[in-house]
Scaffold this active site. Structure first.
Site, PDB file in Angstrom:
ATOM      1  N   SER A 101       3.928   2.169   8.543  1.00 31.75           N
ATOM      2  CA  SER A 101       3.738   1.173   7.494  1.00 31.75           C
ATOM      3  C   SER A 101       5.025   0.990   6.724  1.00 31.75           C
ATOM      4  O   SER A 101       5.683   1.961   6.355  1.00 31.75           O
ATOM      5  CB  SER A 101       2.650   1.624   6.534  1.00 31.75           C
ATOM      6  OG  SER A 101       1.432   1.207   7.040  1.00 31.75           O
TER       7      SER A 101
ATOM      8  N   ASP B 104       1.205  -7.683   2.265  1.00 32.29           N
ATOM      9  CA  ASP B 104       1.325  -6.249   1.995  1.00 32.29           C
ATOM     10  C   ASP B 104       2.789  -5.813   1.837  1.00 32.29           C
ATOM     11  O   ASP B 104       3.345  -5.151   2.710  1.00 32.29           O
ATOM     12  CB  ASP B 104       0.645  -5.485   3.140  1.00 32.29           C
ATOM     13  CG  ASP B 104       0.330  -4.045   2.765  1.00 32.29           C
ATOM     14  OD1 ASP B 104       0.897  -3.555   1.771  1.00 32.29           O
ATOM     15  OD2 ASP B 104      -0.466  -3.409   3.476  1.00 32.29           O
TER      16      ASP B 104
ATOM     17  N   HIS C 234       0.814  -1.212   0.000  1.00 39.23           N
ATOM     18  CA  HIS C 234       0.000   0.000   0.000  1.00 39.23           C
ATOM     19  C   HIS C 234       0.852   1.267   0.000  1.00 39.23           C
ATOM     20  O   HIS C 234       0.365   2.334  -0.336  1.00 39.23           O
ATOM     21  CB  HIS C 234      -1.059  -0.021   1.119  1.00 39.23           C
ATOM     22  CG  HIS C 234      -0.575   0.311   2.492  1.00 39.23           C
ATOM     23  ND1 HIS C 234      -0.294  -0.649   3.446  1.00 39.23           N
ATOM     24  CD2 HIS C 234      -0.350   1.497   3.104  1.00 39.23           C
ATOM     25  CE1 HIS C 234       0.075  -0.060   4.566  1.00 39.23           C
ATOM     26  NE2 HIS C 234       0.053   1.231   4.390  1.00 39.23           N
TER      27      HIS C 234
HETATM   28  N1  ARG Z   1      -4.656   0.500   7.238  1.00 46.73           N
HETATM   29  C1  ARG Z   1      -3.380   0.650   6.608  1.00 46.73           C
HETATM   30  C2  ARG Z   1      -2.677   1.976   7.074  1.00 46.73           C
HETATM   31  O1  ARG Z   1      -3.328   2.813   7.630  1.00 46.73           O
HETATM   32  C3  ARG Z   1      -3.464   0.778   5.142  1.00 46.73           C
HETATM   33  C4  ARG Z   1      -3.891  -0.396   4.382  1.00 46.73           C
HETATM   34  C5  ARG Z   1      -4.136  -0.053   2.954  1.00 46.73           C
HETATM   35  N2  ARG Z   1      -5.090  -0.964   2.447  1.00 46.73           N
HETATM   36  C6  ARG Z   1      -6.365  -0.669   2.118  1.00 46.73           C
HETATM   37  N3  ARG Z   1      -7.174  -1.661   1.851  1.00 46.73           N
HETATM   38  N4  ARG Z   1      -6.835   0.562   2.032  1.00 46.73           N
HETATM   39  O2  ARG Z   1      -2.102   2.642   6.230  1.00 46.73           O
HETATM   40  N1  ASP Z   2      -1.345   1.339   7.922  1.00 45.21           N
HETATM   41  C1  ASP Z   2      -0.635   2.415   8.625  1.00 45.21           C
HETATM   42  C2  ASP Z   2       0.422   3.073   7.732  1.00 45.21           C
HETATM   43  O1  ASP Z   2       0.251   3.163   6.541  1.00 45.21           O
HETATM   44  C3  ASP Z   2      -0.048   1.901   9.884  1.00 45.21           C
HETATM   45  C4  ASP Z   2      -0.966   2.119  11.042  1.00 45.21           C
HETATM   46  O2  ASP Z   2      -1.705   3.100  11.060  1.00 45.21           O
HETATM   47  O3  ASP Z   2      -0.887   1.317  11.961  1.00 45.21           O
HETATM   48  O4  ASP Z   2       1.355   3.673   8.197  1.00 45.21           O
END
Ligand code: ARG
Ligand code: ASP
Length: 719
Positions: free
Chosen positions: A652, A221, A85
């Site tokens: 991330s 990921d 991502h």
């Molecule tokens: N939750 C993850 C973080 O905040 C991002 C994951 C991205 N994937 C998605 N399905 N939007 O960045």
């Molecule tokens: N998914 C998040 C990121 O992109 C990580 C988190 O918020 O825990 O940094």
């Protein structure tokens, strides 16, 4: 009485004692504050192995990836791992119906096939240093916030100049503990970063937005990039002559796997947290801002998703945008639930009661009016923020309006007394460039429906006297029929048509700014922006500046009130360490979550009819034959795992390291029940989600047949 009170204080301070699982610590001070505890928790290396400026250390393998993620170097040829991502936009930009790398993945067979990504950078930290004394030199309490800021900025400027003199380094100085301390970061930034590999989305984004922020998780990921440098190993803009960068350090990868209770640490760039704010601030986020964001984004997503499901072209065009909108939306839902479950506001209020008692002691009188000052300021801020968020997530959530607004500089330049032809040409050139990338990923039919839905919600909820006159006029003209309103604006506005805009820009003369000003989309955009500037911006900025000052003092006071507590600074996108142990949790009564997932779970979730849950035949074959090579564990392929490391957005892509400092995973998310950790960490339910490095290498090697990349890495496995 006094004795009793101090006893109460001791009880209070000990229960607020920093726990080993909570906190994002400054690498520079690990030796002083954390090393002993980390070692007691299982770490076998030293603080000096993690961060040192005297010899190469783990920190030399960690980078800021792009503008908001972390990455780590895993080979002596500049190979870099981060999340799928995090690389998503780069992968998406190279994708088209003919080369759908999002759907099918991308693997460069050799270096000549690696893809360039203009604008993408990685940043290495050369060194950090505390500079509080210099930054705050001659600052005194009689100064206004503005005077204070001016002097601080002047000091920061000279610190940065001094730190980068005669080098190609870049420096930043950032406030810590809400402006009570300052640190300098000297960075080296590389600008030629190429895409090497990415799994198909049904691996890299397996489970999509349904599984996002959730456990149990089965997302692979990760994506792979390579840093290039000039012949002298220095940063350089993209050139064919550039060569793979030779890093000072690359991480070794352990295939030993993980067990419950294992020590782990996350080394990366957490973006922002607000752990020390007063109850009023939490209240505003939970009860005012989040509900607006959640409702408007929910509506926007409803429209976008419908179109993405029906058209592969729109799916590619809107993939990255949709992921961004949805990510925040779901996080805020989780955050609100978490704060409510934890009784977060009440907890803050209880603390504030104690604070009030403490600050009424003679020696703490200077802090005695802090909380009432906070209350007053937040009372003023609430309505402003409410209306502001309706504009930001409502009006400006419409692509057409945002895009039209990007022409305001052209209007201003064209409309000025003596028009500078040079400036005009440059602006037109810039707009032509942004226009072509904007329309590559744009569908007016999607946006038109978003327009109708968002305007309706905006109009029904924002304070009536806050609707700008121009916008009220248009809404009245269409008798509050938002579908008709949208139809007409999209019919009449040139900003909805690529051909019209290109034609307009190709033949642009200064006098034509009037045409922009008459455009209905531009009129809406400028009405919003004007209102933002006159009604909100100055007022909010003034209140924010007051809050900055109050928060700085409140932070200092909290530290004085709890002298035995080891405080960690809020995240501010600087390099930090979070450490903890691998463990599951109980998300609800009678439910227990294990600490890892396996390929079995992917097969359970498989659904060939849903894009995010497709499992490719190749992966199924490997599963059916249990063909996991050196990456399996007793006939199982482990996919993701969780621990109680305190992480946030920006973490991330961060490396997950084991007791020996070897790479065992890549951090990519948090469990939903714990997402309020940006405001209030919960040791029982806050967990970070990591990709098991064995699954990552299995996909590279066995699934994609890109074993040559694994050959580049340094693998360790104890027998
Ligand atoms: N939750 C993850 C973080 O905040 C991002 C994951 C991205 N994937 C998605 N399905 N939007 O960045
Ligand atoms: N998914 C998040 C990121 O992109 C990580 C988190 O918020 O825990 O940094």
């Amino acid at each position: 009485m006094k004795k009793l009170l101090s006893l109460a204080l001791i009880v209070l301070t000990t229960c607020f004692q920093a726990r080993s699982d909570e906190g994002m610590w400054i690498p520079l001070f690990l030796g002083e504050f954390n090393e002993a505890q980390m070692q007691a928790m299982g770490m076998k290396i030293t603080a000096d192995d993690i961060y040192s400026v005297n010899h190469s250390s783990l920190k030399d393998a960690i980078v800021i990836f792009g503008g908001g993620c972390t990455g780590e170097v895993v080979s002596d040829q500049g190979l870099l791992l981060t999340n799928h991502h995090c690389g998503f936009r780069s992968i998406q930009k190279h994708s088209s119906i003919e080369h759908d790398y999002l759907t099918n993945g991308f693997w460069a067979k050799d270096k000549s096939e690696e893809l360039t990504n203009p604008g993408l950078t990685v940043t290495f930290l050369i060194r950090m240093e505390e500079v509080t004394a210099i930054v705050l030199d001659s600052i005194n309490t009689d100064m206004t916030e503005a005077e204070r800021r001016m002097l601080i900025n002047r000091h920061i400027k000279s610190i940065k100049e001094e730190a980068t003199k005669d080098t190609h380094y870049k420096a930043v100085v950032k406030p810590f503990f809400l402006g009570n301390r300052y640190f300098l970061f000297v960075n080296e930034i590389f600008e030629d970063v190429r895409l090497v590999g990415a799994p198909p989305s049904n691996i890299g984004k397996f489970g999509g937005d349904t599984d996002n922020w959730m456990w149990p998780r089965h997302t692979g990921d990760f994506s792979i990039f390579r840093i290039y440098a000039d012949k002298d190993n220095n940063p350089a803009k993209y050139s064919e002559d550039n060569v793979p960068y030779q890093p000072k350090k690359h991480l070794s990868i352990s295939l030993d796997g993980i067990n419950e209770g294992d020590f782990t640490f996350i080394f990366g760039y957490p973006g922002s947290t607000e752990e020390y704010i007063p109850s009023y601030a939490v209240d505003m986020t939970v009860n005012t801002i989040n509900p607006i964001r959640i409702s408007l984004r929910g509506k926007r997503l409803g429209v976008i998703k419908k179109y993405m499901n029906d058209s592969p072209e729109i799916r590619i065009q809107y993939a990255a945008k949709q992921a961004g909108i949805s990510n925040g939306w779901k996080k805020w839902i989780g955050e609100n639930r978490g704060i409510k479950r934890l009784h977060g506001i009440e907890k803050k209020e209880a603390f504030e009661k104690e604070f009030q008692k403490w600050s009424s002691l003679t020696e703490n009188q200077k802090y005695n009016s802090l909380l009432s000052a906070f209350k007053e300021t937040y009372d003023e801020l609430y309505p402003l923020k409410k209306n502001l968020y309706y504009v930001v997530e409502g009006g400006l959530g419409i692509e057409l309006i945002k895009y039209a607004n990007s022409f305001s500089s052209l209007v201003n330049i064209s409309n000025s007394k003596d028009v500078s032809q040079d400036k005009l040409d440059k602006t037109v050139k810039r707009l032509k460039k942004s226009t072509s990338s904007y329309f590559k990923d744009y569908q007016p039919e999607v946006d038109k429906e978003v327009f109708a839905v968002l305007f309706k919600t905006y109009y029904e909820n924002v304070d009536k006297d806050e609707v700008p006159e121009e916008i009220q006029k248009q809404i009245t003209k269409y008798k509050e029929n938002f579908i008709l309103f949208a139809d007409e604006v999209f019919k009449k506005s040139m900003f909805a048509s690529k051909d019209k805009i290109i034609d307009f820009l190709d033949n642009y003369k200064a006098s034509q700014y009037k045409k922009i000003k008459k455009d209905p989309a531009y009129k809406i955009a400028s009405a919003f922006i004007k209102q933002y500037k006159t009604n909100y911006y100055t007022k909010i900025a003034k209140l924010n500046s007051k809050l900055d000052s109050l928060m700085r003092i409140y932070m200092k006071a909290q530290m004085e009130m709890q002298p035995n507590k080891l405080f960690y600074p809020d995240a501010n996108f600087t390099l930090r360490i979070a450490y903890g142990n691998v463990m599951g949790y109980n998300p609800a009564d009678a439910v227990t979550y294990n600490y890892f997932t396996t390929l079995e779970g992917i097969m359970e979730k498989e659904d060939p009819d849903i894009y995010d849950y497709v499992v490719e035949d190749k992966l199924k074959d490997l599963y059916n034959n249990k063909d996991y090579g050196i990456y399996g564990n007793n006939g199982k392929m482990q996919v993701c795992f969780i621990a109680n490391n305190h992480t946030t957005g920006g973490n991330s892509g961060s490396p997950v390291l084991d007791a020996n400092g070897n790479l065992i995973g890549i951090n990519f998310d948090r469990c939903w029940e714990g997402t309020m950790s940006d405001i209030m960490y919960d040791p029982d339910q806050s967990r970070n989600i990591m990709l098991d490095i064995r699954y990552c290498l299995f996909i590279i090697d066995k699934f994609a047949g890109a074993g040559h990349l694994v050959d580049e890495m340094t693998i360790v496995k104890s027998e």
